[in-house]
Design an enzyme around this catalytic site. Sequence first.
Site, PDB file in Angstrom:
ATOM      1  N   ASP A 151       0.845  -1.196   0.000  1.00 26.64           N
ATOM      2  CA  ASP A 151       0.000   0.000   0.000  1.00 26.64           C
ATOM      3  C   ASP A 151       0.885   1.252   0.000  1.00 26.64           C
ATOM      4  O   ASP A 151       1.600   1.502   0.974  1.00 26.64           O
ATOM      5  CB  ASP A 151      -0.899  -0.024   1.243  1.00 26.64           C
ATOM      6  CG  ASP A 151      -1.991   1.028   1.173  1.00 26.64           C
ATOM      7  OD1 ASP A 151      -1.919   1.913   0.305  1.00 26.64           O
ATOM      8  OD2 ASP A 151      -2.924   0.958   1.995  1.00 26.64           O
ATOM      9  N   ASP A 152       0.842   1.999  -1.073  1.00 26.22           N
ATOM     10  CA  ASP A 152       1.598   3.258  -1.194  1.00 26.22           C
ATOM     11  C   ASP A 152       3.110   3.044  -1.350  1.00 26.22           C
ATOM     12  O   ASP A 152       3.896   3.931  -1.047  1.00 26.22           O
ATOM     13  CB  ASP A 152       1.363   4.211  -0.005  1.00 26.22           C
ATOM     14  CG  ASP A 152      -0.066   4.700   0.117  1.00 26.22           C
ATOM     15  OD1 ASP A 152      -0.920   4.275  -0.679  1.00 26.22           O
ATOM     16  OD2 ASP A 152      -0.328   5.531   1.021  1.00 26.22           O
ATOM     17  N   CYS A 167      -6.011   4.448  -2.999  1.00 29.26           N
ATOM     18  CA  CYS A 167      -6.288   3.073  -2.560  1.00 29.26           C
ATOM     19  C   CYS A 167      -7.572   2.450  -3.109  1.00 29.26           C
ATOM     20  O   CYS A 167      -7.524   1.421  -3.785  1.00 29.26           O
ATOM     21  CB  CYS A 167      -6.347   3.022  -1.041  1.00 29.26           C
ATOM     22  SG  CYS A 167      -4.856   3.605  -0.227  1.00 29.26           S
ATOM     23  N   ARG A 181      -7.822  -0.714  -5.902  1.00 26.30           N
ATOM     24  CA  ARG A 181      -8.141  -2.084  -5.475  1.00 26.30           C
ATOM     25  C   ARG A 181      -9.358  -2.631  -6.211  1.00 26.30           C
ATOM     26  O   ARG A 181      -9.408  -3.808  -6.581  1.00 26.30           O
ATOM     27  CB  ARG A 181      -8.410  -2.089  -3.961  1.00 26.30           C
ATOM     28  CG  ARG A 181      -7.148  -1.986  -3.173  1.00 26.30           C
ATOM     29  CD  ARG A 181      -7.318  -1.243  -1.857  1.00 26.30           C
ATOM     30  NE  ARG A 181      -6.005  -0.748  -1.478  1.00 26.30           N
ATOM     31  CZ  ARG A 181      -5.139  -1.442  -0.745  1.00 26.30           C
ATOM     32  NH1 ARG A 181      -5.476  -2.606  -0.248  1.00 26.30           N
ATOM     33  NH2 ARG A 181      -3.945  -0.963  -0.493  1.00 26.30           N
ATOM     34  N   LYS A 196      -5.654  -5.421   4.010  1.00 22.33           N
ATOM     35  CA  LYS A 196      -6.516  -4.228   3.930  1.00 22.33           C
ATOM     36  C   LYS A 196      -7.510  -4.349   2.780  1.00 22.33           C
ATOM     37  O   LYS A 196      -7.118  -4.517   1.636  1.00 22.33           O
ATOM     38  CB  LYS A 196      -5.628  -2.999   3.745  1.00 22.33           C
ATOM     39  CG  LYS A 196      -6.400  -1.745   3.324  1.00 22.33           C
ATOM     40  CD  LYS A 196      -5.480  -0.559   3.230  1.00 22.33           C
ATOM     41  CE  LYS A 196      -6.068   0.508   2.322  1.00 22.33           C
ATOM     42  NZ  LYS A 196      -5.237   1.706   2.239  1.00 22.33           N
ATOM     43  N   HIS A 251     -10.731  -2.094   2.087  1.00 18.80           N
ATOM     44  CA  HIS A 251     -11.036  -0.726   1.615  1.00 18.80           C
ATOM     45  C   HIS A 251     -11.983  -0.685   0.413  1.00 18.80           C
ATOM     46  O   HIS A 251     -11.860   0.181  -0.458  1.00 18.80           O
ATOM     47  CB  HIS A 251      -9.743   0.049   1.302  1.00 18.80           C
ATOM     48  CG  HIS A 251      -9.890   1.510   1.615  1.00 18.80           C
ATOM     49  ND1 HIS A 251      -8.865   2.417   1.549  1.00 18.80           N
ATOM     50  CD2 HIS A 251     -10.989   2.223   1.988  1.00 18.80           C
ATOM     51  CE1 HIS A 251      -9.296   3.617   1.871  1.00 18.80           C
ATOM     52  NE2 HIS A 251     -10.588   3.529   2.142  1.00 18.80           N
ATOM     53  N   SER A 260      -7.817   1.860   5.786  1.00 18.50           N
ATOM     54  CA  SER A 260      -6.420   2.239   5.947  1.00 18.50           C
ATOM     55  C   SER A 260      -6.155   2.389   7.442  1.00 18.50           C
ATOM     56  O   SER A 260      -7.074   2.652   8.223  1.00 18.50           O
ATOM     57  CB  SER A 260      -6.137   3.577   5.257  1.00 18.50           C
ATOM     58  OG  SER A 260      -6.431   3.479   3.888  1.00 18.50           O
ATOM     59  N   HIS A 302       1.700   2.247   3.910  1.00 16.74           N
ATOM     60  CA  HIS A 302       0.797   3.374   4.149  1.00 16.74           C
ATOM     61  C   HIS A 302       1.043   3.869   5.567  1.00 16.74           C
ATOM     62  O   HIS A 302       1.187   3.060   6.482  1.00 16.74           O
ATOM     63  CB  HIS A 302      -0.636   2.862   3.979  1.00 16.74           C
ATOM     64  CG  HIS A 302      -1.691   3.927   3.979  1.00 16.74           C
ATOM     65  ND1 HIS A 302      -1.996   4.671   5.093  1.00 16.74           N
ATOM     66  CD2 HIS A 302      -2.530   4.354   3.001  1.00 16.74           C
ATOM     67  CE1 HIS A 302      -2.981   5.518   4.792  1.00 16.74           C
ATOM     68  NE2 HIS A 302      -3.314   5.348   3.523  1.00 16.74           N
ATOM     69  N   ASP A 327      -0.549  -0.577  -4.708  1.00 13.76           N
ATOM     70  CA  ASP A 327      -1.847  -0.038  -5.162  1.00 13.76           C
ATOM     71  C   ASP A 327      -1.764   1.347  -5.779  1.00 13.76           C
ATOM     72  O   ASP A 327      -2.632   1.743  -6.553  1.00 13.76           O
ATOM     73  CB  ASP A 327      -2.866  -0.040  -4.010  1.00 13.76           C
ATOM     74  CG  ASP A 327      -2.513   0.967  -2.915  1.00 13.76           C
ATOM     75  OD1 ASP A 327      -1.317   1.321  -2.773  1.00 13.76           O
ATOM     76  OD2 ASP A 327      -3.436   1.391  -2.198  1.00 13.76           O
ATOM     77  N   ASN A 328      -0.740   2.111  -5.391  1.00 10.95           N
ATOM     78  CA  ASN A 328      -0.538   3.451  -5.972  1.00 10.95           C
ATOM     79  C   ASN A 328       0.853   3.917  -5.574  1.00 10.95           C
ATOM     80  O   ASN A 328       1.536   3.239  -4.793  1.00 10.95           O
ATOM     81  CB  ASN A 328      -1.610   4.452  -5.491  1.00 10.95           C
ATOM     82  CG  ASN A 328      -1.775   4.509  -3.985  1.00 10.95           C
ATOM     83  OD1 ASN A 328      -2.776   4.037  -3.433  1.00 10.95           O
ATOM     84  ND2 ASN A 328      -0.784   5.034  -3.297  1.00 10.95           N
ATOM     85  N   LYS A 374       1.635   9.439  -5.196  1.00  6.33           N
ATOM     86  CA  LYS A 374       0.246   9.090  -4.881  1.00  6.33           C
ATOM     87  C   LYS A 374      -0.694  10.279  -5.130  1.00  6.33           C
ATOM     88  O   LYS A 374      -0.367  11.418  -4.801  1.00  6.33           O
ATOM     89  CB  LYS A 374       0.162   8.684  -3.406  1.00  6.33           C
ATOM     90  CG  LYS A 374      -1.249   8.389  -2.910  1.00  6.33           C
ATOM     91  CD  LYS A 374      -1.229   7.879  -1.476  1.00  6.33           C
ATOM     92  CE  LYS A 374      -2.644   7.612  -0.980  1.00  6.33           C
ATOM     93  NZ  LYS A 374      -2.669   7.037   0.378  1.00  6.33           N
TER      94      LYS A 374
HETATM   95 MG    MG Z   1      -2.647   3.109  -1.306  1.00 10.69          MG
END
Ligand code: MG
Length: 465
Positions: free
Chosen positions: A37-38, A77, A81, A135, A137, A160, A234, A286-287, A307
């Site tokens: 994540d991130d 996010c 996803r 996660k 989300h 998150s 994240h 994811d980003n 991001k």
């Molecule tokens: Mg993310």
Amino acid sequence: MKSRPNLLFILCCFLGSLLPLAQAVARPPNIIIILADDLGYGDLGCYGHPSIRTPNLDRMAAEGMRFTDFYVAATVCTPSRAALLTGRLPIRTGMAGSESRRVLYGVSTGGLPTNEVTIATALKSKNYATACIGKWHLGHLPQFLPTSHGFDSYFGLLWSNDMEPNGKNAKRASQDLDADQSWWKPSLYRNDKVIEQPTDLSLLTKRYTAEATQFIRDHKKKPFFLYLPHTYPHMPLFASKNFKGTSARGLYGDVVQELDWSVGQILETLRKENLAENTLVFFTSDNGPWLIKELAGGSAGPLREGKGSTWEGGMREPAIAWWPKKIKAGGVTSALASSLDLINTCAALAGATLPKDRTMDGVNLAPILFGNGKSERDLMFYYRGNELFAVRKGDFKAHFQTAPGYPGNRAQDKFEKHETPLLFNLVQDPGERFNIASAHADVLADIQREVAKHRANLVPGTPQY
Ligand code: MG
């Protein structure tokens, strides 16, 4: 005179003759998707980070294939996803969001619509065991939970790690590198029930990993699909005791190094259980990195922005595919590929069919992974929320609008519409520094035609946020 024993004998012989045939039909592969994540394009050793140590991901790349031009379908996010699991642009599923609400929040009553088909739903039709660990989300109401979207089981945080604030403490800057766990009260779920609140954020990577390796061991006799979307890196950042203070890069490095350990544990479990040669493992993020979080955010390496942004740093991700003896070791591909393509790839490997009543945005990555053909993807659409900001076709990318990932109050932090789109050659200029629009009117016209074609067939889904 006919006798029952004779009939039984014939039946047994017939079934016996089928047995070798049944054994000869190869069992479809296990599939594991690990999502950070991130995590930024430049955050891994095998993508050039000078001080974060990622020996397990580097080994995974050395034994598998590393992508240089792998994209997610959104800059943040939730929509990213939704796109990964459905193979559909978030605008089609209603999961795109807008500038005022870019991801799902606690007040959102929507989620991934129940009529969307996820990778898990598709693989269930082929009798896969399915688990989501990490996660989610994609909605917190019962109909939107992982267990309502094809997953047999779920363990993790629905949100998150910064999204369940503990009263006014949460006003503290979340990029703090000495964040206190008491500022949040995160809920840990098993299936559809909260089992701990607050849960210890420093133990999440460890616990996800234990759950994941247990799931692998428990399901080694039948095909399985494991979706492992990690909570980190994240922010707020927390590493377990074994990793805290181990990275020269600081806490962000500690957290990434713990994720790297986790990947090593997954691959080692596959090797030990003799499953490695029948399992595709795919790792990505994811980003892009959350740059405004300063040292608590990552690095996009040579790419611009991070991001939240449709510059390359927001949507081009590290991506590694691993499947010993099937994917050639040490391969690096510059083929255009996307998280949107994972569902097509998984369905093809499992022999599952995908819905024909809707537009799918992915292609099968098998020709790239197994080196037996060319990429079927030539286009990538860069949406920010529900607006198309940019399009890549081949080597070229046109920006119709630009904005920083998280606009602040500075003069340069504004949204700009470009009457003549900006144009970059991403192969020669991956950092998007030199606008070459005036020299390539033909390329721009071609991309404009693709945009018109895309818009003509676009039916936006009901907004879910
Ligand atoms: Mg993310």
